[in-house]
Write a protein that holds these residues in place. Structure first.
Motif, short mmCIF file in Angstrom:
data_model
loop_
_atom_site.label_atom_id
_atom_site.label_comp_id
_atom_site.label_asym_id
_atom_site.label_seq_id
_atom_site.Cartn_x
_atom_site.Cartn_y
_atom_site.Cartn_z
N LYS A 48 -36.39 -16.46 -53.31
CA LYS A 48 -35.89 -16.19 -54.66
C LYS A 48 -35.16 -17.40 -55.22
O LYS A 48 -35.33 -17.75 -56.39
N GLU A 49 -34.34 -18.05 -54.40
CA GLU A 49 -33.62 -19.24 -54.86
C GLU A 49 -34.58 -20.36 -55.22
O GLU A 49 -34.48 -20.94 -56.31
N ASN A 50 -35.52 -20.65 -54.33
CA ASN A 50 -36.49 -21.72 -54.59
C ASN A 50 -37.37 -21.39 -55.79
O ASN A 50 -37.67 -22.25 -56.60
N GLY A 51 -37.76 -20.14 -55.92
CA GLY A 51 -38.58 -19.72 -57.05
C GLY A 51 -37.84 -19.81 -58.36
O GLY A 51 -38.42 -20.19 -59.39
N SER A 52 -36.55 -19.49 -58.33
CA SER A 52 -35.74 -19.59 -59.55
C SER A 52 -35.64 -21.03 -60.01
O SER A 52 -35.76 -21.33 -61.21
N ILE A 53 -35.42 -21.93 -59.07
CA ILE A 53 -35.32 -23.35 -59.41
C ILE A 53 -36.66 -23.85 -59.96
O ILE A 53 -36.71 -24.47 -61.02
#
Length: 72
Positions: A48-53
């Motif tokens: 989720k963090e990597n996808g948000s970035i």
């Protein structure tokens, strides 16, 4: 896969852009309140963090391209 082979299809068309994209990644992460480890390894971060970035960067780059095409 044999050792020494690189199957990475994410090659930059303009290699000089790598530093700018890396800087943008850290700026976006800071805006979203996500801490990227100092060593740059994102393997321990959530999807989720990597996808948000990545999503935010993509939206930003599309916005820049649209502005350039509109002549702004």
């Amino acid at each position: 896969m044999a050792s020494g082979q690189n199957n990475n299809s994410n090659t930059l068309l303009v290699p000089q852009a790598n530093a700018g994209l890396n800087q943008l990644k850290y700026e976006v992460a800071q805006e979203l309140g996500i801490a990227i480890p100092q060593d740059g390894y994102q393997g321990n971060m959530t999807t989720k963090e990597n996808g948000s970035i990545g999503g935010y960067i993509t939206r930003h780059l599309v916005q820049i391209a649209e502005q350039q095409l509109a002549g702004k």
